[in-house]
Design an enzyme around this catalytic site. Sequence first.
Site, short mmCIF file in Angstrom:
data_model
loop_
_atom_site.label_atom_id
_atom_site.label_comp_id
_atom_site.label_asym_id
_atom_site.label_seq_id
_atom_site.Cartn_x
_atom_site.Cartn_y
_atom_site.Cartn_z
N SER A 141 0.86 -1.19 0.00
CA SER A 141 0.00 0.00 0.00
C SER A 141 0.89 1.23 0.00
O SER A 141 2.04 1.18 0.45
CB SER A 141 -0.88 0.01 1.25
OG SER A 141 -1.51 1.26 1.43
N TYR A 154 -1.51 -0.63 10.76
CA TYR A 154 -1.72 -1.08 9.37
C TYR A 154 -0.52 -0.72 8.51
O TYR A 154 0.01 -1.55 7.78
CB TYR A 154 -2.99 -0.42 8.81
CG TYR A 154 -3.17 -0.61 7.33
CD1 TYR A 154 -3.62 -1.82 6.80
CD2 TYR A 154 -2.92 0.44 6.43
CE1 TYR A 154 -3.79 -1.99 5.43
CE2 TYR A 154 -3.10 0.28 5.07
CZ TYR A 154 -3.53 -0.93 4.57
OH TYR A 154 -3.70 -1.10 3.22
#
Length: 263
Positions: A141, A154
């Site tokens: 990501s 995360y």
Amino acid sequence: MQIDLTGKTAIVTGSTQGIGFASAKGLAEAGATVLVNGRGEEAVDGAVAAIRRERPQASLIGFAADLGTAEGCAALIEARPQCDILVNNVGIFGPQDFFETPDSEWTRFFEVNVMSGVRLSRAYLPGMAQSGWGRVVFLSSESALNIPADMIHYGFTKTAVLAVARGLAKRMAGTGVTVNSVLPGPTLSDGVAAMLADEVEETGKTLEEAARAFVMEHRPSSIIQRAASVEEVANMVVYACSLQASATTGAALRVDGGVVDSL
């Protein structure tokens, strides 16, 4: 460019919706036999049926297992001991303040987002090396590079994914097996749609308009100034899995819409 993966078998983890589903569909369209995975039989069957409605000739295998656990990974490996292409897509996300995030959440995110890919890569890469060809893609990501203050747990896992993929690419040097990471930015996935559902209902905006507003507020460095579609991300995944991508390995392939402000 004509991507043809006829004769190749692909495993796409967490592929009943979102980027995983779009990637599974794209690989099937390119001719690969694709294993579609999710935690429940109903979701897996639904995803397989959805792909077949558009591509009746698609070669698909459904497999339900929670790959965020060692037991789930072991079950998949036992049932399907070999593959040519592995897309480590399964993952979870969600904002939570650092000071309110307990150990259990750090562990849960690490198990799902990192260890699923570690366990499956450890199982499938030796067979790929033996055959002299293979493709592994990890879904990271832009948050791996641009750690979000409201999702540190995360972002940490997505940075770890980059490290694992880069290291594995080096470990597989000269074998014909490539290992890469794909880094989406804000993407209009099912999870993001659910997150924006209240705003859509309250404001009357379309989902795309709400997603655009979210991007401009929370990722103002975006150059495309909108959320990407899951298909746009999947296009990069399919390319990285192709025969044509033979000289691309150890790479962090960004599909972030220009969010990460670096050359």
